[in-house]
Design an enzyme around this catalytic site. Structure first.
Site, PDB file in Angstrom:
ATOM      1  N   GLU A  39      -7.389  -3.656   3.857  1.00  0.00           N
ATOM      2  CA  GLU A  39      -6.296  -4.289   4.404  1.00  0.00           C
ATOM      3  C   GLU A  39      -6.237  -3.540   5.714  1.00  0.00           C
ATOM      4  OE1 GLU A  39      -6.066  -3.745   1.492  1.00  0.00           O
ATOM      5  OE2 GLU A  39      -4.818  -5.484   0.597  1.00  0.00           O
ATOM      6  N   HIS A  54       4.572  -2.105  -6.998  1.00  0.00           N
ATOM      7  CA  HIS A  54       4.277  -3.506  -6.478  1.00  0.00           C
ATOM      8  C   HIS A  54       5.748  -4.153  -6.245  1.00  0.00           C
ATOM      9  CE1 HIS A  54       0.348  -2.616  -7.935  1.00  0.00           C
ATOM     10  NE2 HIS A  54      -0.236  -3.890  -7.367  1.00  0.00           N
TER      11      HIS A  54
END
Lengths: 403, 368
Positions: B98, B167
Site C-alpha cells: 500500500e 476491517h
C-alpha cells in the site's frame, strides 16, 4: 617555439598598437594585450582523466574508467559547485542570525552529486529528492535569490514563502520532501508516467543512507523492477543518518546491493566526473527499457544533519578535516583543471569573486524582500476551483482561497 | 387504469428513493401511456463500473491501480471487464504494498497522469496514509500552486458484515480533517457514478469513501444520470426527502436508514427532512443550516465513531452559524458505538445506528 609564437603574435598585434607607440606606456599596453592572449592560447580545450572504477552488482560491465572534460564543461561545473557551496554557507550565516527559521539541511560537501547528475541527464528528465534539496533546486533551474528568499520566508521565494527549506519545486523537480523515504515511491510514480507517456524521459529518485532502511523503498524496488520503470534509484551515502553512522543503522552497508535483483553501482560521489559517467551509464540502461538501476554515491556533508546539529558529537573534527583536505569535490575539480591546462588559478579565482557577488546580491534580496501578504495564507488549497473561504483560528477570521 | 395509477403512486411514494424528482415521476407516469420509462435500475457496483469505464475512455491519462483490480476483475468486482477492455497499461495489478503503490499513484499524478488508486478497503489505507495526506494533500499548498496532484483514492469504507474490528473502521473523520483533500461519500448509484466521475475530473486529490454493503443495492438511475457527462458536484449536499419537523443529516449507507425511519415516522405525522451530505469535505454546511432554520431540529447519523466525527463537526458548525438560534432543542448525534467493531452478529448490529435508533432520537428531539 613559444618565443616564436609570441613574436608572431606581437607582430600581428603591433598593427593597431603601432599608432600608439609614440605615447608613453605604449609598450606596456602592447605587452598587456600579448600577456592576456598568452593565457587563453595556453588553455587546452579538453582533457581526459582516469576515474575510479565503480563497484558493480549484477552487472558485467560498468561505467567507463576514463572521462573527457572540456574546458567549457569544467568551468560550468566549477561555477555551479562553487555557487552551491557559497549559497549553503550563506544559508548557515543567515540561520545563525535567525533570519532563516525551522529546518535547514545543508548540502556543502556533496556538490559533485547534484552537479554531476545534472550533467548526465536532460532538462526534460525528472528529479526528486529528500530534504537536503537546495543544491538540486539550483541545478534544476531555480535562481539563488529565489532559493534564499524561500529560506527567509519571503514572497519572492520559489514557493512564495509557503514551503520553506524542504519544499522547493521547479520544472520536472518534485522537491524537497520532508518525510524520510516517502519521495522514493513518488519517484517511481514519476517514472511510471515517463514510461506511460512514452517520451524517453527518466526519473532520478534520490534518498540518503538513513532512508535506505525504509520499508516503502523496498516496496518500490519491487514494483519498479516488476514493471521495468525508467527510474534510477540513487542513494546519497554521506555516512550518517542524522547522528547514526551507517554501521549502526544497516545490517548491510552495501547500499548499491540493497536493491537485490536491481543492478547497482557504487560511485565515488566526491568526483564529479565519476558521478557524471555513472549517471550516463545508468540513464542509458533505463532509457533502453531494461528497468531500474541503483546507484550509491559515496559522499560527505561538512555540516551536521541540520543547522541544529553541530555535527561533531558522532564524528570527529579530524574526520571532517580529512575529507575537506583530501576529497573536497570543488578542490578536486580545480586541481584537475589547473594541472591539465583547462584553466588557471586566476581564472577560477575570478569565478569565485563573481559567485560571491551573486550570492551577496541574492542574500540582499532575500533579507529585504517582504514577507508574503496575509491573504496568501488561504491560497493554493485546491487547484482550478472557484474562490472559496478558508477558516482561520476562529469562526470570525476567514481567508479567501484561490488556486 | 386507476388501479395501475394507484400502484404507481405507491411505488413512487414508498420506494427507498423518496427523493425522486418530479421529472422522473412524470416519466414513470407517462410509461402507462405507451413510451418506455427512461429510468433504469442500476446497482452501485455497476454505476461505479460505468463511471470507471467512461472516464478511462474519455481521458487517456486516467488509469486504475490497486490489488486485484485487473485480472481478478476487482476484489468487489467494481472493475469487472476493464482489464479486458483496456489492458495492462491502464489497469494495473499491484503487489500488496500500500505505502509503495499509493506513493507511486501520487508521483504519477504529479507528473501529469490521472490515477485512480484503489484500496481494497480503507482500513489498508492507514499503511499509506502519509502518502495520501503529506504527499497528495499538502503538495499544492507547499509548492504555492506549482504542483497539482489529480489523484483519486477510492474503495470501501466503514463497517461491512462480520469482518471484525480491523476491517470495519470509518475514515470519514480522518481524511475529512485535512485541508488539501476532498472527501466524498456516495450513497446511491447516482451518487456513486456522478461523484466518481467528478472526482476523476477534479484536479485535486479526492478520497472517495464507498460502502461494501451498498455495492449490490439497486437504485433508479434517471435518464440524465445515464449520460456520459453526468456529474454530481463535489461539495453540494442533496435533499433526499423534504420535511418540516426535523432535519436528518447523514452520509453513505446511513442515508438509507434515515429514509426508512422517515417512512415509519410519516405515519405518525412526523415529516423528516433527509439530507444526503454526498461530500464530507468541503462540507455543504449551508444546506444543513437552511434546513435547520426550517425544521428547528437536527440529528446527524453516521457509521463512524462519535469522538471528533462528522456529526461532531456538523454540530459545531451549526452552533457557530445563524441556524443555532433556530434550534428548539440541542442537536443530536447518532454514531457508531464507541468500541472496536465486534464480530458476533447481535453485537455488530448494535454497534451501528439502526432505524429504531433514529426513530427514537427523532421522538426524543421532538419530545413526542
Amino acid at each position: 617555439m613559444r618565443k616564436m609564437l609570441l613574436a608572431a603574435l606581437s607582430r600581428v598585434l603591433q598593427g593597431p598598437a603601432a599608432a600608439a607607440a609614440a605615447r608613453p606606456g605604449a609598450v606596456s599596453e602592447v605587452s598587456r594585450v600579448v600577456v592576456a592572449s598568452r593565457n587563453y592560447a595556453d588553455f587546452a580545450s579538453e582533457a581526459t582523466f582516469d576515474i575510479k572504477k565503480c563497484d558493480l552488482h549484477r552487472l558485467e560491465e560498468g561505467p567507463p574508467v576514463t572521462a573527457v572534460l572540456t574546458r567549457e564543461e569544467g568551468l560550468h561545473y566549477y561555477r555551479t559547485m562553487q555557487t552551491i557551496r557559497r549559497m549553503e554557507l550563506k544559508s548557515d550565516q543567515l540561520y545563525k542570525q535567525k533570519i532563516i527559521r525551522g529546518f535547514c539541511h545543508l548540502y556543502d560537501g556533496q556538490e559533485a552529486c547534484c552537479v554531476g547528475l545534472e550533467a548526465a541527464i536532460n532538462p526534460t528528465d525528472h528529479v526528486i529528492t529528500a530534504y537536503r534539496a537546495h543544491g538540486y533546486a539550483y541545478t534544476r533551474g531555480t535562481a539563488v535569490r529565489e532559493i534564499l528568499a524561500e529560506l527567509t520566508g519571503r514572497k519572492g521565494g520559489c514557493a512564495k514563502g509557503k514551503g520553506g527549506s524542504m519544499h522547493m519545486y521547479a520544472h520536472h523537480f518534485y522537491g524537497g520532501n520532508g518525510i524520510v523515504g516517502a519521495q522514493v515511491p513518488l519517484g517511481a510514480g514519476i517514472a511510471l508516467a515517463c514510461k506511460y507517456f512514452g517520451k524517453d524521459e527518466i526519473c532520478l529518485t534520490l534518498y540518503g543512507d538513513g532512508a535506505a532502511n525504509q520499508g516503502q523503498i523496498f516496496e518500490t524496488y519491487n514494483m519498479a523492477a516488476l514493471w521495468k520503470l525508467p527510474c534510477i534509484f540513487i542513494c546519497e551515502n554521506n555516512r550518517y543518518g542524522m547522528g547514526t553512522s551507517v554501521e549502526r543503522a544497516a545490517a548491510s552497508t552495501d547500499y548499491y546491493k540493497r536493491g537485490d535483483y536491481i543492478p547497482g553501482i557504487r560511485v565515488d560521489g566526491m568526483d564529479i566526473l565519476c558521478v557524471r559517467e555513472a549517471t550516463k551509464f545508468a540513464a542509458e540502461h533505463c532509457r533502453s527499457g531494461k528497468g531500474p538501476m541503483l546507484m550509491e554515491l559515496q559522499t560527505y556533508r561538512y555540516h551536521g544533519h541540520s543547522m541544529s546539529d553541530p555535527g561533531i558529537s558522532y564524528r570527529t573534527r579530524e574526520e571532517i578535516q580529512e575529507v575537506r583536505s583530501k576529497s573536497d569535490p570543488i578542490t578536486l575539480l580545480k586541481d584537475r583543471m589547473v594541472n591539465n591546462s583547462l584553466s588557471s588559478v586566476e581564472e577560477l579565482k575570478e569565478i569565485d569573486v563573481e559567485v560571491r557577488k551573486e550570492i551577496e546580491e541574492a542574500a540582499q534580496f532575500a533579507t529585504t524582500d517582504p514577507e508574503p501578504p496575509l491573504e496568501e495564507l488561504g491560497n493554493h488549497i485546491y487547484k482550478n476551483e472557484p474562490p472559496f473561504e478558508v477558516r482561520g483560528p476562529s469562526q470570525w477570521i476567514k481567508y479567501k482561497s484561490v488556486g | 387504469m386507476a388501479a395501475a395509477a394507484g400502484a404507481l403512486r405507491r411505488l413512487v411514494r414508498c420506494g427507498p428513493q423518496q427523493g425522486l424528482g418530479r421529472r422522473l415521476r412524470l416519466q414513470l407516469r407517462s410509461g402507462i401511456h405507451g413510451s418506455a420509462p427512461a429510468a433504469v435500475q442500476v446497482t452501485v457496483r455497476d454505476a461505479l463500473n460505468q463511471a470507471l469505464d467512461e472516464e478511462l475512455e474519455r481521458d487517456e491519462r486516467v488509469f486504475l491501480l490497486g490489488e486485484e483490480v485487473a485480472q481478478y476483475d476487482g476484489a468487489y468486482k467494481i472493475s469487472r471487464g476493464l482489464w479486458k477492455k483496456y489492458g495492462d497499461k491502464r489497469i494495473i495489478d499491484t503487489p500488496i504494498s500500500e505505502m509503495g503503490f499509493t506513493g507511486i499513484a501520487v508521483g504519477a499524478a504529479m507528473a501529469g497522469l490521472r490515477p485512480i488508486c484503489e484500496f481494497m478497503t480503507f482500513n489498508f489505507s492507514m499503511q499509506a496514509i502519509d502518502q495520501v495526506i503529506n504527499s497528495a494533500g499538502k503538495t499544492l499548498y507547499m509548492s504555492a500552486g506549482m504542483v497539482p496532484v489529480p489523484v483519486v483514492f477510492r474503495g470501501p469504507n466503514g463497517a461491512s458484515a462480520g469482518v471484525g474490528a480491523q476491517h470495519s473502521q470509518c475514515f470519514a473523520a480522518w481524511y475529512g480533517h485535512c485541508p488539501g483533500l476532498k472527501v466524498v461519500s456516495p450513497w446511491s448509484s447516482e451518487d456513486a457514478k456522478g461523484l466518481l466521475k467528478a472526482s476523476v475530473r477534479d484536479d485535486n486529490p479526492v478520497v472517495m469513501l464507498e460502502n461494501e454493503l451498498m455495492y449490490g443495492v439497486p437504485f433508479e438511475m434517471a435518464e440524465e444520470a445515464q449520460s456520459k457527462d453526468f456529474l454530481v458536484p463535489i461539495g453540494k449536499a442533496k435533499i433526499e426527502r423534504q420535511g418540516t419537523h426535523v432535519t436528518l443529516v447523514s452520509h453513505s449507507r446511513s442515508v438509507g436508514h434515515c429514509l426508512e425511519a422517515a417512512a415509519v415516522l410519516v405515519k405518525e405525522g412526523v415529516e423528516c427532512e433527509v439530507i444526503n451530505l454526498r461530500t464530507i469535505r468541503p462540507m455543504d454546511v449551508e444546506s444543513i443550516e437552511a434546513s435547520v432554520v426550517k425544521t428547528n431540529h437536527l440529528i446527524t447519523v453516521e457509521g463512524g465513531w462519535p469522538q471528533f466525527g462528522v456529526g461532531a463537526e456538523i454540530c459545531a458548525r451549526i452552533m457557530e452559524g445563524p441556524a443555532f438560534n433556530y434550534l428548539d432543542a440541542p442537536a443530536v448525534r447518532l454514531t457508531g458505538a464507541d468500541v472496536p467493531m465486534p464480530y458476533a452478529k447481535i453485537l455488530e448490529e448494535n454497534c451501528l445506528p439502526q432505524v429504531k435508533d433514529i426513530i427514537f432520537a427523532v421522538k426524543k428531539v421532538l419530545n413526542i
